[in-house]
Design an enzyme around this catalytic site. Structure first.
Site, PDB file in Angstrom:
ATOM      1  N   ASP A   1       0.849  -1.189   0.000  1.00 37.22           N
ATOM      2  CA  ASP A   1       0.000   0.000   0.000  1.00 37.22           C
ATOM      3  C   ASP A   1       0.884   1.238   0.000  1.00 37.22           C
ATOM      4  O   ASP A   1       1.984   1.233   0.567  1.00 37.22           O
ATOM      5  CB  ASP A   1      -0.911   0.018   1.226  1.00 37.22           C
ATOM      6  CG  ASP A   1      -2.015  -1.018   1.139  1.00 37.22           C
ATOM      7  OD1 ASP A   1      -2.389  -1.389   0.009  1.00 37.22           O
ATOM      8  OD2 ASP A   1      -2.506  -1.460   2.197  1.00 37.22           O
TER       9      ASP A   1
ATOM     10  N   ASP B   1      -7.286  -1.048  -4.657  1.00 39.41           N
ATOM     11  CA  ASP B   1      -8.419  -0.672  -3.810  1.00 39.41           C
ATOM     12  C   ASP B   1      -9.265   0.409  -4.472  1.00 39.41           C
ATOM     13  O   ASP B   1     -10.496   0.378  -4.408  1.00 39.41           O
ATOM     14  CB  ASP B   1      -7.917  -0.170  -2.451  1.00 39.41           C
ATOM     15  CG  ASP B   1      -7.110  -1.209  -1.697  1.00 39.41           C
ATOM     16  OD1 ASP B   1      -7.376  -2.411  -1.894  1.00 39.41           O
ATOM     17  OD2 ASP B   1      -6.214  -0.825  -0.922  1.00 39.41           O
TER      18      ASP B   1
END
Length: 236
Positions: free
Chosen positions: A141, A174
């Protein structure tokens, strides 16, 4: 039909490629944590390299083999979405926005699935104590919207002293999943409104037809009433 299907598979593949390119760039060029962060929009939006052992936005199941279960769920979900897009594209009246939405969800799920399946072995980022490297990769991430972060005060029950952020660090996969869900919701709302509009239009049409019928019936009724009031005189 085949060309139409591969068009949307291509959208999913493009989402995977962009997601993986950014993840690998972060892996090879950034230091993890605060020291390696890159400010993009002041203190509000940053590249912040971190590893996520769970699902989107850091969600975890919380037991020993949750990573294996999560990876299996991702594989099954990805396979089902591939099949669903194929069937949806075969329909002549299928919604373009619905196909776009599921294509983005497919790309996001596949992007994070690649991390889970391969990164533990290839990038050696499996969590400490993981029973194996395969299927235990941590998702990379890097997108961080820093609205607020800090430690919770002592009076907060159960979580006092925990360091928390307003929004979790996330990645492009995401974003693709959220964008896909948004397109599907918008498409569903549009499909719900269309029958209502069609019904209202039908009501107006029926009303006009009924009014026309009355206009046709009234002269006939008037003629019959006239004959009733003025009967013919029989010849004697």
């Amino acid at each position: 039909m085949t060309k139409k299907v591969w068009k949307f598979y291509g959208i999913a593949l493009l989402a995977v490629v962009i997601d993986q390119v950014l993840k690998l760039w972060v892996y090879f060029n950034m230091q993890m944590g605060t020291l390696g962060q890159i400010k993009l929009l002041g203190n509000w939006f940053k590249l912040f390299y971190t590893l996520n052992p769970g699902m989107a936005f850091g969600i975890q199941f919380g037991f020993t083999y949750d990573k294996v279960l999560l990876t299996i769920i991702r594989i099954i979900a990805t396979s089902m979405i591939i099949k669903y897009i194929w069937n949806l594209a075969k329909e002549t009246n299928s919604s373009k926005w619905l196909l776009w939405g599921w294509s983005l969800i497919l790309g996001g799920a596949a992007g994070n699935g690649i991390d889970s399946i391969f990164y533990g072995k290839i990038l050696h980022n499996a969590p400490y104590g993981a029973p194996m490297s395969w299927f235990y990769g941590q998702v990379i991430d890097m997108l961080y919207i820093d609205l607020w972060s800090g430690r919770l005060p002592d009076w907060v029950p159960w979580y006092s002293g925990y360091y928390v952020t307003c929004l979790p660090v996330f990645n492009l996969a995401d974003v693709a999943i959220l964008a896909g869900v948004a397109l599907i919701v918008l498409d569903k709302r549009a499909s719900i409104q269309q029958p209502v509009q069609k019904y209202e239009a039908t009501e107006v049409t029926d009303s006009e037809l009924l009014e026309t019928r009355h206009e046709l019936v009234d002269p006939i009724t008037e003629h019959n009433n006239t004959e009733h009031n003025h009967p013919e005189v029989e010849d004697k």
